[in-house]
Write a protein that holds these residues in place. Structure first.
Motif, PDB file in Angstrom:
ATOM      1  N   ARG A 184       2.864  -5.015  -1.051  1.00 22.33           N
ATOM      2  CA  ARG A 184       2.700  -3.865  -1.916  1.00 22.33           C
ATOM      3  C   ARG A 184       1.621  -2.914  -1.410  1.00 22.33           C
ATOM      4  NH1 ARG A 184       0.563  -5.600  -6.797  1.00 22.33           N
ATOM      5  NH2 ARG A 184       0.391  -7.771  -6.172  1.00 22.33           N
ATOM      6  N   TYR A 185       0.994  -3.267  -0.319  1.00 20.05           N
ATOM      7  CA  TYR A 185      -0.169  -2.515   0.142  1.00 20.05           C
ATOM      8  C   TYR A 185       0.284  -1.459   1.141  1.00 20.05           C
ATOM      9  CZ  TYR A 185      -5.045  -1.882   1.434  1.00 20.05           C
ATOM     10  OH  TYR A 185      -6.276  -1.377   1.641  1.00 20.05           O
ATOM     11  N   PRO A 186       0.361  -0.211   0.727  1.00 17.71           N
ATOM     12  CA  PRO A 186       0.931   0.782   1.641  1.00 17.71           C
ATOM     13  C   PRO A 186      -0.109   1.322   2.603  1.00 17.71           C
ATOM     14  CG  PRO A 186       0.415   1.820  -0.425  1.00 17.71           C
ATOM     15  CD  PRO A 186      -0.056   0.409  -0.541  1.00 17.71           C
ATOM     16  N   SER A 192      -0.643   8.178  -7.277  1.00 14.87           N
ATOM     17  CA  SER A 192      -0.487   7.209  -6.202  1.00 14.87           C
ATOM     18  C   SER A 192      -1.736   7.273  -5.344  1.00 14.87           C
ATOM     19  CB  SER A 192       0.746   7.495  -5.357  1.00 14.87           C
ATOM     20  OG  SER A 192       0.456   8.430  -4.354  1.00 14.87           O
ATOM     21  N   GLU A 237       7.475   0.951   7.248  1.00 10.68           N
ATOM     22  CA  GLU A 237       6.623   2.083   6.908  1.00 10.68           C
ATOM     23  C   GLU A 237       6.551   3.067   8.064  1.00 10.68           C
ATOM     24  OE1 GLU A 237       2.882   0.127   5.174  1.00 10.68           O
ATOM     25  OE2 GLU A 237       3.364   1.854   3.923  1.00 10.68           O
ATOM     26  N   GLU A 254       9.016   8.248  -2.515  1.00  6.76           N
ATOM     27  CA  GLU A 254       8.640   6.941  -3.039  1.00  6.76           C
ATOM     28  C   GLU A 254       9.634   6.407  -4.039  1.00  6.76           C
ATOM     29  OE1 GLU A 254       4.836   6.589  -1.197  1.00  6.76           O
ATOM     30  OE2 GLU A 254       5.536   5.268  -2.769  1.00  6.76           O
ATOM     31  N   ASN A 274       5.217  -2.209  -6.787  1.00  7.34           N
ATOM     32  CA  ASN A 274       6.139  -2.664  -5.744  1.00  7.34           C
ATOM     33  C   ASN A 274       6.517  -1.498  -4.841  1.00  7.34           C
ATOM     34  OD1 ASN A 274       6.163  -5.243  -6.601  1.00  7.34           O
ATOM     35  ND2 ASN A 274       8.086  -5.108  -7.725  1.00  7.34           N
ATOM     36  N   ASP A 275       6.339  -1.696  -3.577  1.00  4.55           N
ATOM     37  CA  ASP A 275       6.528  -0.607  -2.621  1.00  4.55           C
ATOM     38  C   ASP A 275       8.003  -0.453  -2.301  1.00  4.55           C
ATOM     39  OD1 ASP A 275       4.933   0.127   0.577  1.00  4.55           O
ATOM     40  OD2 ASP A 275       5.882   1.378  -0.944  1.00  4.55           O
ATOM     41  N   ARG A 315       5.512   8.242   5.503  1.00  5.26           N
ATOM     42  CA  ARG A 315       4.436   7.280   5.737  1.00  5.26           C
ATOM     43  C   ARG A 315       3.959   7.284   7.175  1.00  5.26           C
ATOM     44  NH1 ARG A 315       4.833   2.924   2.039  1.00  5.26           N
ATOM     45  NH2 ARG A 315       5.288   3.861   0.014  1.00  5.26           N
ATOM     46  N   PHE A 366      -1.161  -0.982  -7.269  1.00  6.16           N
ATOM     47  CA  PHE A 366      -0.267  -1.288  -6.154  1.00  6.16           C
ATOM     48  C   PHE A 366       1.078  -1.720  -6.708  1.00  6.16           C
ATOM     49  CE2 PHE A 366      -3.269  -0.808  -2.887  1.00  6.16           C
ATOM     50  CZ  PHE A 366      -4.488  -1.306  -3.331  1.00  6.16           C
TER      51      PHE A 366
END
Lengths: 395, 581
Positions: B207-209, B459, B277, B186, B523-524, B283, B521
């Motif tokens: 931002r939603y993993p 997380s 992802e 990550e 920043n991805d 992921r 959430f």
């Protein structure tokens, strides 16, 4: 114009010209045919036994299909109706092919022992040294006139073809896996290594059919232990795909040949298609689906015909056989449907391969090497032969 | 051409400017730079039109002195463009309107994207243009637009855009390993950069993993556990009512529905981000999580809702699962860049455990062959994965050196496999017991090392790591039903309590992060890595610039202080942009 043989070592190919001097031509033809055989011997390698392996697998498949069964499903009963002569013809054909190949390979061992040694040291070629034994065992099992009840000859033949070659090779190769410096498993592992496992499993099945339970279990456990190690190693792909030339991609089909064979062997040992056999059969089915979903993996190898194409047939036959046993155990429509599909697929592939081989055999015998794993020496020789293909002058 | 002229003019202006020259090194926040960037050349405004034609062409040929008129003009453009297109991230529309201050030429050591114009992170259209590469098909449209306008832009700019747009092509797995680090891959490495601005909050969907599905896993497995607690013969003495199971089951249904719908929206709107992802080596395993959560829901259905479930449901749930695993396991087998020796990590357990959960559900429904099929596949691939992870091959870069909650996933597969085998065979026989004891051993060997599970950033994926504990508790209850004595019953109670406590603690932490700290959430970063390594001059510039900033880099690496992160990022991007000249 007659062709002139300048030296024994060179190969002069007779160009199709009107013969002027018929006597000279006859002499040349004899000399040329001996040179032809010499070429064949140099080009032949253990990988050619894929042909006999596939034919033997098909013979076993058809014998089981025709044989007595408890399966009362209509599909199976209809398949029973196939004429027995067709099967006998198939068996004789495979027997002939195997005899021819074995004789040629024996000659090669005698005359070109160095090349056989080279094969032994190659990480792919060494595994195909199991192929003759496996083919003979398959033929033995599928023989129309041989039943395990003809005890004595069956036993002798089993020992000759199974115990001696396979055990000797096992000890040598498996020992190398974990002891020898350069040839340990992580360096040499490739999909054809599964042939050694299949050899053990076929031996186990033959032994179990004879009633020799202990030898059967011995061979089975030997095969399965090494299969476990090999399976993990191959899945890890430590060195990526670069161990195997792309022309040899058809051997990926061996991934599902081994568990099918294991499932059949366990069935012979345990007496019925129990949960372990089912587990192995399902694993093999999953691997088959996984490979069939990836046609791009095989695209490069399909561009030109080569003897590696025969690697498709044997695993399919074994999978079809296992599905037949599965359908017999679990009576139902879907298992029988799967069986029918796999059966059709394997037969289709075998027929296509025979046709392709016949079409290409003339070219194969006479001109440039097709084999992906021919040695450099034979390639050079062939190249020289090709260059000598000129209209030569009369002396 | 415009940009170069601008650049030249800016430099000239800098020397001739009547403004006081700021210090060479200055901490520049985004808000200050806004004005500077608001005079960016007209090509910027047009290109960011997000697929629409240019509405306004403002010729800012030689803005020798930035005037309010110019900035107002651009602001009009911005407004019109915003109103005309209706961006997805409406929240940020309101957030950052460029202020119509007098535009200043700030003498920065590195003109912060002035030459190129795109680096300013909080010019809305800039940000949108960047996010566009993550939106569905916007990359394609952007490319078309770039081609349309290609001749009228400077080469560097078009190259910039094309790299940005093509940056959303499939990244080889090596890029992920090079650019990211950490047990969940990550964290961005210090030398790397991302294609999206980091100091601004990205749109929520970006931002939603996928790892949010871990919550569904955690809660639905709890529902199953409480159902077993209430119904198992060995725990009947606790007299737990089925209402707990009912409540938890309804909560998990809601959670699954909410999380799935949000993620589906993300798939529709930000497909490129989802693809990113999918190609992330960690992921990808979470793509199995929705199916496993649904299977748990089916397993934990309260008896008051339904006693028997239709068999067709099992087939419906397992078919997509089968396709997904055909793809993933095939990748392992056929070698190439995603082969197992390279990408193996504990999260791969998620892809294997689903087989066992499916087998468990099928067998409990009364099916025979299907469960055996999935059990066989799961067993074979679990063996491979287990050996690979235990080996800790040197070619494997993803295994964390310290322990991390992800290691609890080791316990998941054997415990569920033991239950599945028990259901297939009809009784908790030797095979199940062997698997169960393996699970128990792994559990204890991790539990005694609980001191090492410290110092990790929270997380959402942590929720996924709770379900192995719950699974072990359920397996223990099954075992104690077969072998009933005080020891096993105590063990089942203890494990259930531990699992419940862990989930509660996690729930509290999640709530704290969600509402108090508001960083549930973040920043991805993992999906926004660039497609090539930044040039090494970056490092040189960085070192040159802040000689004593090694401390900063270290704090950044430990990601404790978000402000220091800003420093790094804010000063990193200009260097990157500048070196691309």
């Amino acid at each position: 114009m007659a062709a002139v043989v300048t030296s024994h070592a060179e190969l002069q190919l007779v160009v199709d010209t009107p013969a002027v001097d018929s006597g000279g031509v006859a002499v040349d033809r004899i000399q040329c045919s001996s040179c032809l055989i010499s070429t064949i011997l140099t080009k032949l390698h253990a990988g050619y036994f894929r042909v006999s392996l596939s034919l033997g697998g098909q013979a076993l498949l058809w014998k089981t299909l025709r044989g007595p069964t408890d399966d009362t499903h209509t599909l199976r009963q209809t398949l029973h109706l196939f004429h027995p002569t067709a099967f006998t013809v198939l068996w004789c054909f495979s027997f002939f092919a195997l005899v021819l190949l074995s004789v040629l390979y024996l000659l090669r061992c005698l005359l070109h022992f160095k090349m056989v040694k080279e094969e032994f040291f190659h990480h792919v070629g060494v595994n195909y040294l199991f192929a003759p034994s496996i083919s003979w065992l398959l033929l033995l099992q599928s023989a129309p006139f041989f039943t395990p009840e003809n005890h004595y000859s069956y036993v002798v033949l089993w020992w000759v073809f199974s115990v001696l070659p396979i055990v000797v090779l096992d000890v040598k190769i498996y020992g190398q896996w974990f002891t020898k410096g350069k040839k340990f498993l992580s360096a040499v592992a490739n999909p054809t290594s599964q042939l050694s496992v299949i050899g053990n499993l076929v031996g186990a099945q033959a032994a179990a059919n004879m009633g020799w339970k202990e030898s059967a279990i011995g061979f089975f456990s030997l095969g399965m232990v090494h299969y476990l190690v090999l399976f993990v190693t191959l899945y890890q792909r430590l060195s990526g795909t670069d161990r195997l030339p792309s022309m040899l991609r058809p051997v990926f089909f061996l991934f599902f040949a081994a568990p099918s064979m294991a499932s059949l062997a366990w069935q012979s040992i345990a007496g019925s298609f129990d949960t372990t056999s089912k587990l192995l059969f399902f694993l093999s089915l999953f691997l088959f689906m996984s490979l069939v979903c990836r046609p791009t993996l095989f695209k490069r190898s399909m561009r030109r015909f080569s003897v590696a194409w025969w690697a498709y047939s044997f695993p399919l036959s074994m999978l079809a056989l296992a599905s037949m046993e599965y359908a017999e155990e679990v009576k139902g429509d879907i298992p029988h449907l799967i069986m029918l599909l796999l059966l059709a697929f394997s037969v289709l592939v075998s027929i296509c391969l025979v046709v392709f081989t016949l079409l290409n055999s003339k070219i194969q015998l006479l001109s440039v090497c097709f084999d992906p794993i021919s040695s450099f020496v034979s390639r050079a020789k062939c190249f020289t032969a090709h260059q000598n293909e000129q209209p030569s002058q009369t002396v | 051409m415009d940009k170069r002229e601008n650049h030249v003019s800016i430099e000239l202006q800098e020397s001739a400017s009547a403004e006081p020259v700021p210090e060479l090194l200055k901490l520049i926040t985004s808000s200050e730079v806004v004005d500077f960037d608001s005079i960016m050349p007209e090509s910027e405004t047009s290109v960011s039109s997000n697929g629409h034609q240019r509405k306004f062409s403002i010729s800012i040929s030689m803005p020798s002195s930035p005037t309010g008129a110019t900035s107002a003009g651009t602001k009009n453009v911005l407004d019109v463009e915003y109103n005309g297109k209706g961006f997805n991230d409406s929240s940020s529309v309101k957030a950052s309107k460029p202020k119509p201050k007098g535009v200043q030429f700030l003498s920065q050591p590195m003109p912060k994207g002035s030459v190129f114009g795109e680096a300013a992170p909080n010019i809305k259209k800039l940000k949108d243009k960047r996010f566009n590469s993550f939106k569905t098909w916007s990359g394609k449209l952007e490319r078309q637009l770039t081609n349309l306008r290609g001749r009228q832009q400077s080469e560097s700019e078009s190259e910039e855009e094309s790299t940005q747009n093509s940056g959303r092509e499939v990244l080889p797995v090596d890029r992920y390993f090079d650019a990211l680090e950490g047990p969940e891959l990550e964290t961005l490495r210090a030398s790397e950069e991302i294609v999206l601005p980091d100091d601004k909050t990205w749109p929520f969907l970006l931002r939603y993993p996928i790892s949010s599905f871990g919550i569904c896993l955690g809660v639905s497995s709890q529902a199953v556990m409480w159902k077993t607690l209430a119904t198992a013969t060995s725990t009947k003495f606790l007299h737990i009512s089925l209402t707990v199971n009912l409540i938890l089951w309804w909560i998990s249904i809601t959670l699954v529905a909410v999380v799935s719908s949000i993620y589906l929206t993300k798939v529709v709107l930000y497909f490129e981000a989802v693809r990113s992802e999918y190609y992330h080596p960690i992921r990808i395993n979470f793509f199995f999580a929705p199916w496993i959560a649904l299977l748990f829901l089916a397993l934990g259905v309260p008896p008051s809702v339904a006693t028997t479930l239709p068999v067709a449901l099992w087939y419906v749930l397992m078919t997509p699962f089968l396709f997904l695993e055909l793809k993933i396991y095939g990748q392992w087998m056929s070698g190439g860049q995603r082969r197992l020796s390279k990408v193996a990590n504990p999260t791969n357990h998620l892809s294997v455990v689903g087989n066992f959960v499916g087998a468990l559900l099928g067998a409990s429904m009364g099916l025979k062959e299907g469960p055996i099929f999935f059990f066989a596949v799961g067993l074979a691939h679990y063996t491979v994965l287990f050996v690979t992870l235990y080996q800790r091959l040197p070619t494997n870069e993803t295994l964390p050196k310290d322990l991390h909650p992800v290691f609890f996933l080791f316990v998941a597969a054997p415990s569920v496999a033991s239950m599945a085998w028990a259901n297939i065979q009809g009784s908790f026989d030797y095979g199940s017991r062997i698997a169960y004891f393996i699970a128990l051993f792994l559990y204890f060997s991790l539990a005694v090392r609980v001191n090492f599970f410290r110092g990790f950033k929270f997380s959402l994926a942590w929720w996924a790591y709770t379900f192995p504990m719950t699974g072990a508790a359920i397996a223990t209850m099954r075992y104690s039903s077969a072998v009933t004595n005080v020891l096993t019953q105590t063990l089942s109670v203890i494990l259930s309590v531990v699992a419940t406590l862990t989930v509660t603690a996690l729930l509290v932490t999640t709530i704290v992060h969600a509402f108090v700290l508001r960083d549930l959430f973040p920043n991805d970063i993992a999906i926004a890595i660039s497609d090539r390594k930044p040039k090494p001059q970056n490092k040189w510039f960085n070192l040159l610039r802040h000689g004593s900033s090694d401390h900063d880099i270290e704090t950044f690496l430990k990601f404790t202080n978000s402000e220091s992160k800003d420093i790094e990022v804010a000063l990193k991007i200009p260097t990157a942009e500048a070196t691309r000249v």
